[in-house]
Design a protein around this motif. Structure first.
Motif, PDB file in Angstrom:
ATOM      1  N   GLY A 106       0.874  -1.286   0.061  1.00 40.39           N
ATOM      2  CA  GLY A 106       0.182  -0.143  -0.127  1.00 40.39           C
ATOM      3  C   GLY A 106       0.872   1.341   0.025  1.00 40.39           C
ATOM      4  N   ARG A 107       1.976   1.062   0.824  1.00 39.11           N
ATOM      5  CA  ARG A 107       2.826   2.516   0.952  1.00 39.11           C
ATOM      6  C   ARG A 107       3.417   2.542  -0.374  1.00 39.11           C
ATOM      7  NH1 ARG A 107       5.631   2.555   6.806  1.00 39.11           N
ATOM      8  NH2 ARG A 107       3.461   2.564   8.011  1.00 39.11           N
ATOM      9  N   LEU A 108       3.809   1.418  -0.975  1.00 41.45           N
ATOM     10  CA  LEU A 108       4.694   1.605  -2.155  1.00 41.45           C
ATOM     11  C   LEU A 108       3.855   1.950  -3.233  1.00 41.45           C
ATOM     12  CD1 LEU A 108       6.958  -1.734  -2.179  1.00 41.45           C
ATOM     13  CD2 LEU A 108       7.619   0.763  -1.511  1.00 41.45           C
ATOM     14  N   ASP A 109       2.477   1.509  -3.326  1.00 42.79           N
ATOM     15  CA  ASP A 109       1.485   2.144  -4.339  1.00 42.79           C
ATOM     16  C   ASP A 109       1.427   3.648  -4.419  1.00 42.79           C
ATOM     17  OD1 ASP A 109       1.020  -0.740  -5.327  1.00 42.79           O
ATOM     18  OD2 ASP A 109      -0.781  -0.625  -4.256  1.00 42.79           O
ATOM     19  N   LYS A 110       1.349   4.027  -3.132  1.00 45.21           N
ATOM     20  CA  LYS A 110       1.143   5.534  -2.764  1.00 45.21           C
ATOM     21  C   LYS A 110       2.367   6.434  -3.276  1.00 45.21           C
ATOM     22  CE  LYS A 110      -0.100   9.023   0.400  1.00 45.21           C
ATOM     23  NZ  LYS A 110      -1.029   9.026   1.852  1.00 45.21           N
ATOM     24  N   GLU A 131       4.806   5.111  -5.402  1.00 44.32           N
ATOM     25  CA  GLU A 131       5.236   5.123  -6.832  1.00 44.32           C
ATOM     26  C   GLU A 131       4.144   6.056  -7.724  1.00 44.32           C
ATOM     27  OE1 GLU A 131       6.267   1.393  -9.864  1.00 44.32           O
ATOM     28  OE2 GLU A 131       4.461   1.196  -8.555  1.00 44.32           O
ATOM     29  N   LYS A 132       2.817   6.175  -7.176  1.00 43.46           N
ATOM     30  CA  LYS A 132       1.935   6.992  -7.865  1.00 43.46           C
ATOM     31  C   LYS A 132       2.430   8.471  -7.817  1.00 43.46           C
ATOM     32  CE  LYS A 132      -3.021   8.101  -8.037  1.00 43.46           C
ATOM     33  NZ  LYS A 132      -4.459   7.679  -7.483  1.00 43.46           N
ATOM     34  N   ALA A 133       2.864   8.966  -6.690  1.00 42.45           N
ATOM     35  CA  ALA A 133       3.398  10.197  -6.464  1.00 42.45           C
ATOM     36  C   ALA A 133       4.662  10.440  -7.335  1.00 42.45           C
ATOM     37  CB  ALA A 133       3.341  10.411  -4.924  1.00 42.45           C
ATOM     38  N   GLY A 134       5.246   9.739  -7.872  1.00 40.70           N
ATOM     39  CA  GLY A 134       6.492   9.701  -8.429  1.00 40.70           C
ATOM     40  C   GLY A 134       7.796   9.849  -7.722  1.00 40.70           C
ATOM     41  N   LEU A 135       7.823   9.283  -6.532  1.00 42.47           N
ATOM     42  CA  LEU A 135       8.567   9.405  -5.368  1.00 42.47           C
ATOM     43  C   LEU A 135       9.642   8.236  -5.388  1.00 42.47           C
ATOM     44  CD1 LEU A 135       6.758  10.784  -2.419  1.00 42.47           C
ATOM     45  CD2 LEU A 135       8.118  12.132  -4.194  1.00 42.47           C
ATOM     46  N   LEU A 136       9.222   7.179  -5.973  1.00 39.84           N
ATOM     47  CA  LEU A 136       9.905   6.003  -6.104  1.00 39.84           C
ATOM     48  C   LEU A 136       9.407   4.982  -7.404  1.00 39.84           C
ATOM     49  CD1 LEU A 136       8.279   3.256  -5.049  1.00 39.84           C
ATOM     50  CD2 LEU A 136       8.814   4.044  -2.929  1.00 39.84           C
ATOM     51  N   ARG A 137      10.064   4.053  -7.865  1.00 39.03           N
ATOM     52  CA  ARG A 137       9.681   3.176  -8.901  1.00 39.03           C
ATOM     53  C   ARG A 137       9.958   1.866  -8.462  1.00 39.03           C
ATOM     54  NH1 ARG A 137      14.326   5.639 -10.740  1.00 39.03           N
ATOM     55  NH2 ARG A 137      15.958   4.181 -11.407  1.00 39.03           N
ATOM     56  N   ARG A 138       9.175   0.885  -9.024  1.00 36.34           N
ATOM     57  CA  ARG A 138       9.530  -0.706  -8.831  1.00 36.34           C
ATOM     58  C   ARG A 138       9.881  -1.070 -10.373  1.00 36.34           C
ATOM     59  NH1 ARG A 138       4.085  -1.725  -5.178  1.00 36.34           N
ATOM     60  NH2 ARG A 138       3.330  -0.248  -6.521  1.00 36.34           N
ATOM     61  N   SER A 139      10.862  -1.804 -10.141  1.00 30.73           N
ATOM     62  CA  SER A 139      11.193  -2.708 -11.408  1.00 30.73           C
ATOM     63  C   SER A 139      11.716  -4.060 -11.130  1.00 30.73           C
ATOM     64  CB  SER A 139      12.686  -1.805 -11.953  1.00 30.73           C
ATOM     65  OG  SER A 139      13.656  -1.750 -11.058  1.00 30.73           O
ATOM     66  N   PRO A 140      11.909  -4.780 -12.102  1.00 29.96           N
ATOM     67  CA  PRO A 140      12.138  -6.164 -11.832  1.00 29.96           C
ATOM     68  C   PRO A 140      13.384  -6.375 -11.512  1.00 29.96           C
ATOM     69  CG  PRO A 140      11.251  -5.824 -13.864  1.00 29.96           C
ATOM     70  CD  PRO A 140      11.581  -4.464 -13.490  1.00 29.96           C
ATOM     71  N   ASP A 141      13.701  -7.285 -10.493  1.00 28.10           N
ATOM     72  CA  ASP A 141      15.371  -7.686  -9.925  1.00 28.10           C
ATOM     73  C   ASP A 141      15.885  -8.418 -11.072  1.00 28.10           C
ATOM     74  OD1 ASP A 141      17.477  -8.592  -8.585  1.00 28.10           O
ATOM     75  OD2 ASP A 141      16.323  -8.662  -6.767  1.00 28.10           O
ATOM     76  N   PRO A 142      17.142  -7.859 -11.489  1.00 22.66           N
ATOM     77  CA  PRO A 142      17.987  -8.251 -12.412  1.00 22.66           C
ATOM     78  C   PRO A 142      18.600  -9.679 -12.137  1.00 22.66           C
ATOM     79  CG  PRO A 142      19.071  -6.644 -11.673  1.00 22.66           C
ATOM     80  CD  PRO A 142      17.591  -6.517 -10.902  1.00 22.66           C
TER      81      PRO A 142
END
Length: 184
Positions: A111-115, A117-128
């Protein structure tokens, strides 16, 4: 309903800790004085210590919430971006690492990550290195926000601490609280 038991007459009567003469009385003093009046056998210093810690934490939490609200975030969101910032460059951790550090369930973290990410403060990406995993990275916008908000929050904390304690007293209090926390 059973009546409260009165302690036996042979029980020693501890005295509640008196505040230093230059210290103002507070609500915790009133509470411990009431207990001393009705149960003089109780040693209320632990009640006073933990009561004050709780009240200070609550009051400071409210002040910090107001400060972080100026940046459009709450304490929970601040904790996430601050954890990423503290991790050092490239400001990237897995959701599992974040959850463990912040003692959150994976659902609470999502929930925190969704919020954020939506605000443009972090991004999620696949772990290489793990195709099932994700990496969470602070964005430039998130980095700028955490830099401003940590400074503002610390200023509020410093102001309150300096209004009551000198530098040596603050260091002594920090040391004593560290010792108390380590015992838990």
């Amino acid at each position: 309903m059973t009546a409260a038991k009165t302690p036996p007459a042979s029980t020693p009567t501890p005295t509640p800790a008196e505040p230093p003469s230059d210290a103002p009385s507070d609500a915790v003093d009133a509470i411990t004085a009431q207990w001393a009046a009705v149960r003089p056998d109780l040693e209320t210093v632990p009640m006073a210590v933990y009561g004050r810690i709780y009240r200070i934490a609550r009051a400071m939490g409210e002040r910090i919430d107001k400060e972080y609200a100026k940046f459009g975030i709450g304490r929970g969101e601040f904790d996430v971006i601050a954890t990423l910032r503290r991790s050092g460059e490239p400001y990237t951790l897995s959701p599992r690492q974040l959850s463990a550090t912040l003692m959150l369930t994976t659902g609470g973290m999502t929930g925190r990550l969704d919020k954020l990410e939506k605000a443009g403060l972090l991004r999620r990406s696949p772990d290489p290195t793990d195709r099932r995993g994700l990496r969470v990275t602070l964005t430039e916008k998130g980095l700028a926000l955490v830099e401003e908000s940590v400074t503002a929050g610390l200023a509020v904390q410093t102001e309150l601490l300096n209004s009551a304690l000198d530098e040596d007293e603050a260091a002594q209090l920090s040391s004593l609280l560290r010792k108390l926390l380590a015992a838990h």
